[in-house]
Structure formats: C-alpha cells, structure tokens
Design an enzyme around this catalytic site. Sequence first.
Site, short mmCIF file in Angstrom:
data_model
loop_
_atom_site.label_atom_id
_atom_site.label_comp_id
_atom_site.label_asym_id
_atom_site.label_seq_id
_atom_site.Cartn_x
_atom_site.Cartn_y
_atom_site.Cartn_z
N ASP A 167 39.68 43.23 33.93
CA ASP A 167 41.02 43.14 34.52
C ASP A 167 42.09 43.35 33.43
O ASP A 167 41.81 43.27 32.23
CB ASP A 167 41.18 41.78 35.18
CG ASP A 167 42.21 41.78 36.29
OD1 ASP A 167 42.94 42.78 36.43
OD2 ASP A 167 42.28 40.78 37.03
N GLU A 225 46.70 46.51 30.51
CA GLU A 225 47.88 47.37 30.43
C GLU A 225 49.03 46.68 29.68
O GLU A 225 50.07 47.30 29.45
CB GLU A 225 48.36 47.77 31.83
CG GLU A 225 48.89 46.64 32.69
CD GLU A 225 47.80 45.85 33.40
OE1 GLU A 225 48.15 44.94 34.17
OE2 GLU A 225 46.61 46.15 33.19
N ASP A 238 46.16 44.51 42.86
CA ASP A 238 46.56 43.40 43.73
C ASP A 238 47.57 43.88 44.78
O ASP A 238 48.73 44.13 44.48
CB ASP A 238 47.19 42.28 42.90
CG ASP A 238 46.22 41.74 41.86
OD1 ASP A 238 45.03 42.03 41.97
OD2 ASP A 238 46.67 41.02 40.95
#
Length: 478
Positions: A140, A143, A204
């Site tokens: 996850d 970035e 998400d």
Amino acid sequence: MDTQSSVLARAQKIRDREIPCDVMHLDCYWQVAGHWSDMRWDTENFPDPAGMLAQLSAMGFRTSLWMNSYVSHLSPHFADMDRLGYFLRHADGTTYVADVWHGSQPACGIVDFTNPDAVEWFRGLLRGLLEQGVAVFKTDFAEGVPVDAVAANGMTGVELHNVYSLLFNDVVASATRETAGHDMVWARSSYLGGQRHSAQWGGDTNCSYPAMGSTLRGGLSHGLSGVPFWSHDAGGFSGTPSPDLYVRWAQFGALSPLVRFHGTTSRLPWDFPDFAEQAAVDAIRLRYRLMPYLYSAAVESARTGAPLMRALLVDSPDDPAAWTADLEYRLGTDLLVAPMTDPTGRRTVYLPDGDWVDWWSGEVHKGRQFIVVRQPLAQVPLFVRRGAVIPVVEVAATVGDSPFSDITLLCFDASDARVVIHDVDGDSVVTAKRHNTTLMVNVDGPAQVRTVRLADVSGSTAPAETSLRTTCPGAPEA
C-alpha cells in the site's frame, strides 16, 4: 481490529457457510498500533502467528499481509534505521520524518530503496514473514515521497516520486519469489514497468453507484496502459454499501481478474441481509465455476500483455461505438460483462460484432447494436459470444494448485469451434466439428474434460449425437 482468534473464527465461518475463498487478507492491524509498517506482529493480538498461519493453510487459505514502506518514528526499528541511513533524508543529511498518513498515524521515515543495504534489510523482514507461512503482501501507499527529500543515490524527491513505488514493488516481488516461489504482489501505486507485477487494485473509493462506475472506467484505462491484471475493493472502501450496491459490486468483483471484499466497515456476506448474502455468494460461486475459463484467459494475458478485463475497443478496434463503451468489458475473448451501475436495475449495453447469448436466458442478440437490459438483483448482465466453448467445473471451496478436474465444456451453439485450455500441467487444444446431426469434440492435451454440454441458445438446433474424444488418460468417451 483483527485478532488471531477473530481471523480464525472468520475463516471457519467462511468454510461452514460454503463460501468459496482462497485468500485471507490481514490489513494494518496485524502490526503493533502506531508502529506501522515495521513488519512486526502484534504479539498481544496475535500470540502465535506461525500457528495461525498453519491453521489457515490447513483450511485451504493463503494469507496476505498489508504493509507499506513507511516506518513510524515510534517503532523500535526506527533508531537503528536512522543511524544506518536507511531512510530518505533532508539535504542536511538528517532523516526525513514525514506525515505520510495525513495526521491519522504517527509521522514516519520512508525506506530508501536506492540504498542497497536498506533494501537487503527490508528484504530480511519480508523473508522472515514468508518463512513463517505468509503467502503474499499487499503493498500500500508509496506515493508519499516529499519533493525536497534526498535519496542515497542522489535523486531528489521530485525525481524519485513516481519511480519510488516501482522500486518498492520490485523489492517485495523479488523477496516473495526467493522464498515463496512466485512474484505476486497486490499493489496500489505503481509506475512505468509496473506491468511486470501481477496485480494492482484501484485504491480507496466511496460506497456509491457512481463510484463503482468510476472504478470500472479507471480499470479499463489501466488495462489499456498494458496492465493485464487489475482489481478493486468489492463494495467500495469508504463507508457502508447499501445491500443492493453490495450485491452489484460483488458481481462486478467476481467477474474481474481478481476479487477482494474490503472496506472501512464489514464486507462479510453474512453481515448483510439474507438476500444480499445469497446473491453475493452466488456471484462468487459463478466465478469459481468459470475458473478454468478465467485461468486460461489469465495465461493468455500473462503471455501477451493483453488485459484480462478489457475495454471493448481492444477486440473491436474498427468499431467506433466500442471506443465509447466505458461501463462494460470483455473478460477474455468470449465473455462480455456489463456491471449494473444503475440502482434501478436497468441499463444500456453495447454489443460488438457477432451474436451474443444472454448467460441467464439463452436469448441471442445481434451485435453492433445497443440493447436495454433489466436485470434482477441476483443476476449480473453477462453475455457469451455465440459459438464459444467455455470450460467450467463444479464449484469447490478453493482453486488449489492441482490441474482442474472433471471439466465440462459448455458449448454456446453446436457449431465448429476451437479453444485452448491452459492449466498448470500444460495446454490443451479443443476442437469442435459439426457434421450433419453429430457434434464431434476432440481434446488434444492433458485437460481432464469429462463432459460436453450444450447451453441453452435460442434458435439453435441441437445435434442428435455428441462425441467426445480426449487424450487425457482415463477420460470417458461420450
């Protein structure tokens, strides 16, 4: 929050309710709260992780762990990593501690994957978990690289920002390959070259019909960028889906390259009304019945780079209408899926060239036209290319590692056809030839085909006799 006992109870309930499932995913909470993501089990909530992983394996589950490339400044690992220079740094050489969680978690150091020593240290953490019995990691974030950070190789945050997630996934994939024998990662962020990682998901999203439509559009765009396998969180991530949305998203997920039920609230089928649970589970069971077809299509995608779930224009490049069909897709070459993105249960579907058979009714629709479908909640709009031969199996609790057994060839018209079944033991070429009133089906290869069945296709004339010949030892001839 998960605990060892709740994970095992959930796994048992999945088996007791006969819901097909292969992977149990543990999100953030397998680690110590406030210490994410230092790869250490929370031993209070998970007192015997190796034992838990062994129990899950015995039940037929592979275990996936959430993780990212940030280490909380509260973690016991932080001081050593800081001293050894394993984090991205400020220009003055001090460790860059950043609010990568936007205030929801403690500030973190960012692992510097341009530093070979940091990479090897990180791989050691993963290796230990894989040796315990973990099967795969969900990578996850990645970035969150500050523009003014500096890496060990001299790159600035501006230069490193986009490629950082690729370096992260490369490290996780290589560590997984060494210990577990496969390259699978379940990645959120990526960059050019990310096509070499086997799976990515759409991040998400909100729990709404428009969000499901936007998710689908994003996935089709991702596929057109050369990514063969992509998925999303069934039900949406943020919030709680209504029962009907949960069902519709479950159907979309079940007919995607990969499916995961995941969100900020429960996505467990039994936490929804009975009708929604049944419809969602039926969608999963349809996926498992189609598994020989899906696996074969996935092998083709891995070999060619063509996305498994793809925009209509990939197979119909000369059809202008196919270029504008943004809420439907081909799944492999022979299935067309049009997820119900309207809460009314009514939508328009564009069918490309050829004849298309409604999976549920057998009604045949001519291609190169728009049709309006009204689909009950328990059914996803699903069409099959007329003339296709779809390999299916009886639904099982898991897919497993062995070749598919007792395959049925489902023929959508008794006509000449050719299809290749890919499996772990090799490729099998299936040819069907119609001669007057006889349909002759030949299987050349190891596929364990046992039955040929004619699907209901309106207007189709069934042959008087169907003959099956196969080179697989022990297969009957029909």
